[in-house]
Write a protein that holds these residues in place. Sequence first.
Motif, PDB file in Angstrom:
ATOM      1  N   UNK A 143       0.951  -1.203  -0.056  1.00 57.73           N
ATOM      2  CA  UNK A 143      -0.002   0.024   0.038  1.00 57.73           C
ATOM      3  C   UNK A 143       0.879   1.428  -0.025  1.00 57.73           C
ATOM      4  N   UNK A 144       0.800   2.007  -0.893  1.00 59.49           N
ATOM      5  CA  UNK A 144       1.758   3.293  -1.143  1.00 59.49           C
ATOM      6  C   UNK A 144       0.672   4.158  -0.359  1.00 59.49           C
ATOM      7  N   UNK A 145       1.576   4.977   0.645  1.00 59.06           N
ATOM      8  CA  UNK A 145       0.788   6.127   1.457  1.00 59.06           C
ATOM      9  C   UNK A 145       1.883   7.214   1.509  1.00 59.06           C
ATOM     10  N   UNK A 146       1.580   8.181   2.097  1.00 57.94           N
ATOM     11  CA  UNK A 146       2.220   9.349   2.437  1.00 57.94           C
ATOM     12  C   UNK A 146       2.577   9.639   4.015  1.00 57.94           C
ATOM     13  N   UNK A 147       3.580   9.849   4.115  1.00 55.69           N
ATOM     14  CA  UNK A 147       4.169  10.330   5.403  1.00 55.69           C
ATOM     15  C   UNK A 147       4.668  11.795   5.085  1.00 55.69           C
ATOM     16  N   UNK A 148       3.966  12.943   5.567  1.00 55.58           N
ATOM     17  CA  UNK A 148       4.510  13.972   5.250  1.00 55.58           C
ATOM     18  C   UNK A 148       4.667  14.408   3.768  1.00 55.58           C
ATOM     19  N   UNK A 149       5.705  14.556   3.351  1.00 53.68           N
ATOM     20  CA  UNK A 149       6.155  14.746   1.975  1.00 53.68           C
ATOM     21  C   UNK A 149       6.671  13.523   1.339  1.00 53.68           C
ATOM     22  N   UNK A 150       7.055  12.446   2.290  1.00 50.51           N
ATOM     23  CA  UNK A 150       7.719  11.344   1.833  1.00 50.51           C
ATOM     24  C   UNK A 150       6.506  10.219   1.372  1.00 50.51           C
ATOM     25  N   UNK A 151       7.041   9.438   0.466  1.00 49.00           N
ATOM     26  CA  UNK A 151       6.187   8.214   0.040  1.00 49.00           C
ATOM     27  C   UNK A 151       6.445   7.094   0.923  1.00 49.00           C
ATOM     28  N   UNK A 152       5.628   6.268   1.469  1.00 46.04           N
ATOM     29  CA  UNK A 152       5.969   5.254   2.469  1.00 46.04           C
ATOM     30  C   UNK A 152       5.058   4.014   1.592  1.00 46.04           C
ATOM     31  N   UNK A 153       5.558   3.056   1.641  1.00 47.29           N
ATOM     32  CA  UNK A 153       5.312   1.650   1.146  1.00 47.29           C
ATOM     33  C   UNK A 153       5.022   0.849   2.382  1.00 47.29           C
ATOM     34  N   UNK A 154       3.801   0.324   2.525  1.00 41.61           N
ATOM     35  CA  UNK A 154       3.549  -0.652   3.716  1.00 41.61           C
ATOM     36  C   UNK A 154       3.104  -1.837   3.113  1.00 41.61           C
ATOM     37  N   UNK A 155       3.510  -2.903   3.707  1.00 40.51           N
ATOM     38  CA  UNK A 155       2.984  -4.161   3.535  1.00 40.51           C
ATOM     39  C   UNK A 155       1.677  -4.711   4.120  1.00 40.51           C
TER      40      UNK A 155
END
Lengths: 222, 618
Positions: A143-155
């Motif tokens: 799941x591609x998400x956002x934390x602030x400006x950064x992209x995060x990828x979560x399993x």
Amino acid sequence: MRDVRLWIKKEGRAKYISHLDMNRCFTRAVRRAGINIWYTEGFNPHPYLNFLTPLSLGQESDGEPLDIRIMDDMQNDEITQRMNGVLPEGISVAVTSDCISKCADIAFARYTLVLDFEDEAKAQSFTNEARQAVNDGKLFAEKVGKKGRNKTVKQIDICAHIKEFDIKTDGETAVIDTVLSSGNDNLNPTLLVSALNGVIFKEELLHIRRKGFFKSDMTEWR
Amino acid sequence: MFDKITEKMLSAVQKPGRYTGGEQGAVVKDKSSVDIRYAFCFPDTYEIGMSHLGLKIIYGLVNDRDDAACERVFAPWIDMEEQLKKYDVPLFTLESMDPVRDFDMVGFTLQYEMSYTNMLNMLSLSKIPLRASERESLTPMIVAGGPCVCNSEPVADFVDLCMLGEGEEVTNDLIDLLKEHKKKGSAKAEFLREAAKIDGIYVPSLYDVEYNDDGTVKSITAKDGAPSVVKKRIVSDLDSAYFPASTIVPSIEVVHDRTTTEIFRGCIRGCRFCQAGFLYRPIRDKSPEVIDRQCRAISDSSGYDEISLCSLSASDYSRMRELIERLISWTDDEKINVALPSLRADNFPKELMEKLAGVRRSSLTFAPEAGTQRLRDAINKNVTEEEVLHTARQSFEGGWNAVKLYFMIGLPTETEEDVKGIAHLAQKVVDEFYKNPDKPKGKSVTVSVSTASFVPKPFTPFQWEPQNSKAMIEEKQELLRNEITTRKVSLSCHNSELSRLEAVFARGDRRLGKVLETAFKKGCRFDGWDDMFRYDLWQEAFDECSVSMDFYANRAREYDEVLPWDHIDYGVSKSFLIRESEKARNSEASPNCREKCMGCTADKLNGGVCDARCKTVD
């Protein structure tokens, strides 16, 4: 002044209207319908409309809850009737009700997913493998998400979010009837499909329709 | 409701809502119940096209007829174009989703020269042959309208006919004629000969153009009974002209997401660079009663909470006070904002402004256009430095700390001093901010200077002027950049290459048709979009066709040269344009039309009536 819940049916052409645009659309529709709606009281008053459960672009629904606050004592049936005279094609108010359940109590949502395949054999083998994969409980998606400006990828452990799952083949299509977590820990059904695609093969076309909502004890959320 | 392929295409593009139609107010007719189906094509994206008032007027007008249906088509964005090609689906309309090529009439509105390639792309995606000469059947009849058809020569190879001027009446005339000839089974040539007899219809194929050895036009000769000069159409009375009582409400966000009502046509200012200021003459006012009624009807039927009063210069509307009083008598209660774009702050009473309580301004925008009074006089932009500074002062006192200033570079008679003057004027605006004793503490001021390159256009007093070369423009931009010494002034300059092409096509002739087609085939489209514009491909196209951009953009014309649009009459006479051009060369301004009639002769289009002559300005 009272709060009412409009249950919005969204299908056909209208499924391509995004969540943000739905809000704009209803702001105007409510005005066209002549419903006396409450305005926020800030520096920049705007009509108060609350879609409780965002629906992804391209998905249909039997009933999305939309809460509004009306300023007079217009009856629920009249609201339904007036709104249905002014909505774009594919959007309608199935029913207007009082706001019975609380937003925070939404725990699950039911979906019907229809996947189109080139031929019946492919649909059949997808059905078998998908059933097996869900039974085995080993389905993951990113799941591609956002934390602030950064992209995060979560399993994401998909199976932990599946409450019910049933799949059958119907001609060249595989039809999934499933209940997935919704509300705070929402799972978008496209993630389920992409996880299934990861282990099997890609479907040709996907139809998703949300059928309704449940509380954590699987009683109907109203 | 969509077939599988459509669903696949829509699920693969970023903004599917651009192609699905079905909005509130869209009209879907049974095709067997009408005689003429008209596909109205806007050669840009949905969001831009749906902001266009003309589209809404024509759409309503045609659909009000029982015997005709109007459907919409917009330029598909690149991702949708890919899908259409991938599945080999011809371009379709939003209403019936039927292929554009099945329609009887396909009309393009040409608002901007840089949308020409989009028109070719839309024809090509519709699988309609590009060139008029390659289309033998009566239908689809490819027609064009909009301001750019005042010189439609660059697209003359591709369109069958152009509607010059205002579309409210001529569209109906044309549909009537096409209906008659479709019934009779006429040949295309026969229909075109008849169409050319309608006032305001220009059929390019009925005119032969000859050229001199030096490349200029030698003569333009009408044949087959076509008129030697085609006059634009106007509606004489705006109060009784068609205006839709309801409109389409887009389901996705568009650029101008509000209702729009026109308050008057034409402009009294006569700024010499501005094509619109001459093309839309004579002045015709709409009465406050009618505007008020139209605003009311369209707000009720659309549900919008903002009304925009549209014109070329809102503060020049003769009965503004009366109009605003009428409007605010109900808009306040219904929480509707009234917006006045194109406001000249120099002549708009402050207390009237305050009555429009709902008007939200993010920052103040001012368009002095030129840096010195001398050049402002030459271009007839009647704004003084004191007026600019006064308005800036007022808005700083009102708590604003950002001002936008628009200028043009490369104007006729421009000198180094004029270019530097832009920086000096911006500096004076900055100084105004610091003169304000009540300026907010710790806050700085931002003056954003934006410069466009001057593009000479047909039917303006500058139609004979050369555009500055790319090198000259860039030199001037550099000069200006060096003259700005404070970081409180920010400068942005428009792409000079785009302006150059605009200049070429604005004053082009028929020989540009092959360049246009070549550029399109190389992949040029959406040229007006910075991220899509490919000047390199355009250069290749000009080189391959052995056509010189300089000839069209940078060459000074003599007054007696035959211009490619000399057989087109927009009301303003050539002798008037020459008088204005001479005054420009002497840095001499002209009074506005209300102060003194300068004899442009556009009133003859309206039986000698021009509302600029009414003296009762409120």
